[in-house]
Design a protein around this motif. Sequence first.
Motif, short mmCIF file in Angstrom:
data_model
loop_
_atom_site.label_atom_id
_atom_site.label_comp_id
_atom_site.label_asym_id
_atom_site.label_seq_id
_atom_site.Cartn_x
_atom_site.Cartn_y
_atom_site.Cartn_z
N UNK A 55 -26.35 -58.67 79.41
CA UNK A 55 -25.75 -57.58 80.15
C UNK A 55 -24.60 -56.94 79.36
N UNK A 56 -23.71 -57.76 78.84
CA UNK A 56 -22.56 -57.23 78.10
C UNK A 56 -23.01 -56.57 76.80
N UNK A 57 -23.97 -57.15 76.13
CA UNK A 57 -24.46 -56.57 74.88
C UNK A 57 -25.11 -55.22 75.09
N UNK A 58 -25.92 -55.10 76.13
CA UNK A 58 -26.55 -53.81 76.43
C UNK A 58 -25.48 -52.76 76.75
N UNK A 59 -24.47 -53.17 77.49
CA UNK A 59 -23.40 -52.24 77.85
C UNK A 59 -22.63 -51.79 76.60
N UNK A 60 -22.38 -52.70 75.67
CA UNK A 60 -21.68 -52.35 74.44
C UNK A 60 -22.50 -51.37 73.61
N UNK A 61 -23.78 -51.65 73.45
CA UNK A 61 -24.65 -50.78 72.65
C UNK A 61 -24.75 -49.40 73.29
N UNK A 92 -11.56 -40.96 71.15
CA UNK A 92 -10.78 -41.98 70.43
C UNK A 92 -10.01 -42.87 71.40
N UNK A 93 -9.44 -42.26 72.43
CA UNK A 93 -8.70 -43.03 73.43
C UNK A 93 -9.63 -43.96 74.21
N UNK A 94 -10.74 -43.41 74.71
CA UNK A 94 -11.69 -44.21 75.48
C UNK A 94 -12.33 -45.30 74.60
N UNK A 95 -12.65 -44.95 73.36
CA UNK A 95 -13.25 -45.92 72.44
C UNK A 95 -12.31 -47.06 72.07
N UNK A 96 -11.01 -46.84 72.26
CA UNK A 96 -10.03 -47.89 71.96
C UNK A 96 -9.70 -48.72 73.21
N UNK A 97 -9.62 -48.06 74.36
CA UNK A 97 -9.19 -48.73 75.58
C UNK A 97 -10.32 -49.52 76.25
N UNK A 98 -11.51 -48.92 76.35
CA UNK A 98 -12.59 -49.57 77.11
C UNK A 98 -13.04 -50.91 76.54
N UNK A 99 -13.12 -51.10 75.21
CA UNK A 99 -13.46 -52.44 74.74
C UNK A 99 -12.45 -53.50 75.16
N UNK A 109 -14.97 -63.38 83.73
CA UNK A 109 -16.31 -63.61 84.25
C UNK A 109 -16.87 -62.45 85.04
N UNK A 110 -16.30 -61.25 84.88
CA UNK A 110 -16.76 -60.08 85.62
C UNK A 110 -17.75 -59.28 84.78
N UNK A 111 -18.48 -58.37 85.44
CA UNK A 111 -19.40 -57.47 84.74
C UNK A 111 -18.60 -56.38 84.02
N UNK A 112 -19.14 -55.86 82.92
CA UNK A 112 -18.42 -54.82 82.18
C UNK A 112 -18.42 -53.49 82.92
N UNK A 113 -17.42 -52.68 82.62
CA UNK A 113 -17.31 -51.34 83.20
C UNK A 113 -18.21 -50.38 82.42
N UNK A 114 -18.85 -49.48 83.15
CA UNK A 114 -19.76 -48.51 82.51
C UNK A 114 -19.16 -47.11 82.53
N UNK A 115 -17.83 -47.02 82.39
CA UNK A 115 -17.15 -45.73 82.43
C UNK A 115 -17.59 -44.87 81.26
N UNK A 116 -18.05 -43.66 81.57
CA UNK A 116 -18.38 -42.67 80.54
C UNK A 116 -19.52 -43.14 79.63
N UNK A 117 -20.51 -43.84 80.20
CA UNK A 117 -21.58 -44.42 79.39
C UNK A 117 -22.94 -43.95 79.89
N UNK A 118 -23.78 -43.51 78.97
CA UNK A 118 -25.16 -43.17 79.28
C UNK A 118 -25.99 -44.43 79.08
N UNK A 119 -26.85 -44.75 80.03
CA UNK A 119 -27.64 -45.98 79.97
C UNK A 119 -28.92 -45.74 79.17
N UNK A 120 -28.89 -46.02 77.88
CA UNK A 120 -30.08 -45.91 77.04
C UNK A 120 -30.93 -47.17 77.14
N UNK A 121 -30.28 -48.32 77.10
CA UNK A 121 -30.95 -49.62 77.19
C UNK A 121 -30.64 -50.19 78.56
N UNK A 122 -31.68 -50.52 79.32
CA UNK A 122 -31.45 -51.04 80.66
C UNK A 122 -31.84 -52.48 80.78
#
Length: 122
Positions: A55-61, A92-99, A109-122
Amino acid sequence: MEVLDQTYSAKKEGRQLLVITHLLQLLTYVTGFGGLIAPLVKWATKKDEIQGMDLHGKQIINFQITLIIMALVSIPMILLLGLGILMLIFLCFIGFVMPMVNAIKASNGEDPSAFCTIQFIK
């Protein structure tokens, strides 16, 4: 008691690897491309071994691909009254803060946030 300690230790190690995977995205600011490659390799090698890594890996990608696409779109927008510059600053701000936000969520132990993310891999 020993079985419980091993289970707790495995969960703690898994959470630590999730945090590291999220923080690997910050390599973009050092190398320019490592923020996509390093988490992709970590996700591909550990997704079956660590609970939550898939789940986290898909969200990161998805997040990194979204950032790349938005950066490519913002470059021509620089000619339109400088809107592209504002968009690049936002990225630049979002790319630094969201990780960092998602790393904290992973350590809790929570699920990652999907703020400003397009779901390419589900």
